[in-house]
Design an enzyme around this catalytic site. Sequence first.
Site, PDB file in Angstrom:
ATOM      1  N   ARG A  16       0.861  -1.357  -0.185  1.00 47.76           N
ATOM      2  CA  ARG A  16      -0.014   0.052  -0.117  1.00 47.76           C
ATOM      3  C   ARG A  16       0.927   1.268  -0.018  1.00 47.76           C
ATOM      4  O   ARG A  16       0.475   2.463  -0.498  1.00 47.76           O
ATOM      5  CB  ARG A  16      -0.805   0.043   1.057  1.00 47.76           C
ATOM      6  CG  ARG A  16      -2.414   0.837   0.940  1.00 47.76           C
ATOM      7  CD  ARG A  16      -3.204   0.385   2.045  1.00 47.76           C
ATOM      8  NE  ARG A  16      -2.998   0.694   3.282  1.00 47.76           N
ATOM      9  CZ  ARG A  16      -3.740   0.580   4.494  1.00 47.76           C
ATOM     10  NH1 ARG A  16      -4.944  -0.029   4.330  1.00 47.76           N
ATOM     11  NH2 ARG A  16      -3.391   0.805   5.626  1.00 47.76           N
ATOM     12  N   LYS A  45      11.154  -0.708   6.492  1.00 44.98           N
ATOM     13  CA  LYS A  45      11.706  -1.463   7.656  1.00 44.98           C
ATOM     14  C   LYS A  45      10.334  -2.089   8.028  1.00 44.98           C
ATOM     15  O   LYS A  45       9.224  -1.563   8.645  1.00 44.98           O
ATOM     16  CB  LYS A  45      11.660  -0.288   8.692  1.00 44.98           C
ATOM     17  CG  LYS A  45      12.165  -1.043  10.105  1.00 44.98           C
ATOM     18  CD  LYS A  45      11.645  -0.529  11.506  1.00 44.98           C
ATOM     19  CE  LYS A  45      11.833  -1.320  12.362  1.00 44.98           C
ATOM     20  NZ  LYS A  45      10.732  -2.242  12.515  1.00 44.98           N
ATOM     21  N   PRO A  46      10.152  -3.530   7.845  1.00 40.77           N
ATOM     22  CA  PRO A  46       8.871  -4.273   8.126  1.00 40.77           C
ATOM     23  C   PRO A  46       9.212  -4.578   9.965  1.00 40.77           C
ATOM     24  O   PRO A  46      10.456  -4.229  10.475  1.00 40.77           O
ATOM     25  CB  PRO A  46       9.165  -5.429   7.470  1.00 40.77           C
ATOM     26  CG  PRO A  46      10.756  -5.613   7.285  1.00 40.77           C
ATOM     27  CD  PRO A  46      11.147  -4.320   7.203  1.00 40.77           C
ATOM     28  N   GLY A  87       1.219   2.562  12.382  1.00 39.56           N
ATOM     29  CA  GLY A  87       1.417   1.880  13.540  1.00 39.56           C
ATOM     30  C   GLY A  87       0.767   2.715  14.801  1.00 39.56           C
ATOM     31  O   GLY A  87      -0.134   3.589  14.303  1.00 39.56           O
ATOM     32  N   VAL A 140       4.182   6.235  18.461  1.00 46.70           N
ATOM     33  CA  VAL A 140       5.329   6.306  17.586  1.00 46.70           C
ATOM     34  C   VAL A 140       5.348   7.456  16.496  1.00 46.70           C
ATOM     35  O   VAL A 140       6.180   7.849  16.070  1.00 46.70           O
ATOM     36  CB  VAL A 140       5.576   4.835  16.973  1.00 46.70           C
ATOM     37  CG1 VAL A 140       6.871   4.929  16.004  1.00 46.70           C
ATOM     38  CG2 VAL A 140       6.234   3.908  18.118  1.00 46.70           C
ATOM     39  N   CYS A 200      -6.155  -1.947  12.340  1.00 40.43           N
ATOM     40  CA  CYS A 200      -6.493  -0.845  12.887  1.00 40.43           C
ATOM     41  C   CYS A 200      -8.040  -0.176  12.746  1.00 40.43           C
ATOM     42  O   CYS A 200      -8.414   0.657  13.583  1.00 40.43           O
ATOM     43  CB  CYS A 200      -5.461   0.368  12.439  1.00 40.43           C
ATOM     44  SG  CYS A 200      -5.337   0.060  10.767  1.00 40.43           S
ATOM     45  N   GLU A 208      -7.805   1.377  22.343  1.00 40.92           N
ATOM     46  CA  GLU A 208      -7.777   0.271  21.282  1.00 40.92           C
ATOM     47  C   GLU A 208      -7.675  -1.137  21.854  1.00 40.92           C
ATOM     48  O   GLU A 208      -6.305  -1.308  22.343  1.00 40.92           O
ATOM     49  CB  GLU A 208      -7.197   0.333  19.988  1.00 40.92           C
ATOM     50  CG  GLU A 208      -7.146  -0.235  18.956  1.00 40.92           C
ATOM     51  CD  GLU A 208      -6.341   0.406  17.566  1.00 40.92           C
ATOM     52  OE1 GLU A 208      -6.787   0.033  16.721  1.00 40.92           O
ATOM     53  OE2 GLU A 208      -5.215   1.030  17.891  1.00 40.92           O
TER      54      GLU A 208
END
Length: 513
Positions: free
Chosen positions: A190, A205-206, A258, A262, A314, A411
């Site tokens: 994406r 960066k996975p 994320g 962060v 999310c 969440e």
Amino acid sequence: MRGVCGVRAKAPWLLPSLLRQMGTMVQLKDMGLFKSQGLIGDKWTDAEDGRTLPVNNPATGEILTSVPFMSGQDTKRAIAAASHAFPSWSMRTASDRSKLLRNWFNLLIENKDDLAKLMVLEQGKPLAEAAGEIVYGASFVEFYAEEGKRIYGDIIPSPFAEKRMLVMKHPIGVVGAVTPWNFPLAMITRKVAPALAAGCTVVVKPSELTPLTALAAAELALQAGIPPGVVNIVMGDAVQIGNALLDSTEVRKITFTGSTAVGKVLMTGAGKTVKKVSLELGGNAPCIIFDDADLDIAVKGALAGKYRNTGQTCVCINRIFVQDGIYDKFAEAFSKAVSELRVGNGLEQGITQGPLINEAALDKVERHVQDAVSKGAKVLLGGKRHSLGRTFYEPTVLGNATDQMLIFKEEVFGPVAPLVRFTTDEEAIKMANDSEFGLAAYAFTENIARGWRVAESLEYGMVGINEGLISTEVAPFGGTKQSGLGREGSKYGIDEYLEVKYVCLGNMKQPVT
């Protein structure tokens, strides 16, 4: 076994014994996709200092392999490779880039089974869901292979006879993409697909929890003919990697999916070099079930919107508001549907819910449930760790939830659905909007006028009316408030990777009269 600070064995004759030590033998149709090194330029590479990080199967706890625990220095090498590749990649025609992206899409689909299996092993979701994510993730590559050929400029009608004015769009440059563990392929494609289509190069960066799908996708990108250096993969020390991306003047954009915490750090850090930033952050999605809703549609939609990926998305439904007139019927029908979910290892046939990603995720779910029960919530179903142990948790439904509970405000990121009773439309809208987040929201009603009013009133970037699954490559994905900045997917997504340039041609000769 190679651990977090272990040193990768170099001797090839040690490989069979190392493989025998691994708890889960990874078997793919094409073992060439099972990569366990970072990709910098045209080299599959270890960390400069030799450190490694284990990759675990959350369903079994077994170590699948280890990957480099890369640092800021490794990231700088990846940035240099991306910067070196950028001029030639950006100068290619949109048609050339489109053909290579189309090749990559085809290879992702052709290798769907292997990619899905890798994803289940490292992330835990059921195999059918993983296969669905491969198709979904590949759809962005297909979409932007075409959309990249439609990056149009403008001719501005000039107010001056001797001037001509035009607008053109250029790729922004090297992009740093930081992606999460819950969708190991789709969160990468994406971002990477529109970036590449626009002419940018990327350093990805996975998540260190799920790097194997990303590495396999990168291998397929190389096989597709995408030049070395256009896609680079680093993983390991999140702080060092993030700082290297933020500090570099060669990296002109950061895109991140994320947590909001962060995201705020990255947004602040990007200010040092005034980078463009796209942030897809946390959510706290409400779902409003009105008393005129079709009960079957509402149950089906809420089930899909809540329990997909074990509630670890999310846009997962986090708070279900149910109107008085339908509350009891919905609670009974919904609990029955949830009770039919099958929990287990995602590779087993018929499994519909896998494990949570790790112990920290399990602890958070338990804390939310315990808090809710202590404040008056009634456990209608589940409410405890699953008998399978490890990080498996029972699909859970809580009744009589209120806005005083943690699960209302935070969440949960797990398979827990709290039901909140409401009376009036105004009351439901007020409670739904009572959140610092604004990513996704849902409502179920058979009244078109009511649905329209609700969609307009909800302070969220995406709204599903009578639908629990709303993500698609052709629609913009993103939120408002503290859920982020920018949009992914659709024609709007590629604009995030482009700079607008205005050109004025002055002292043009007067037209012949």
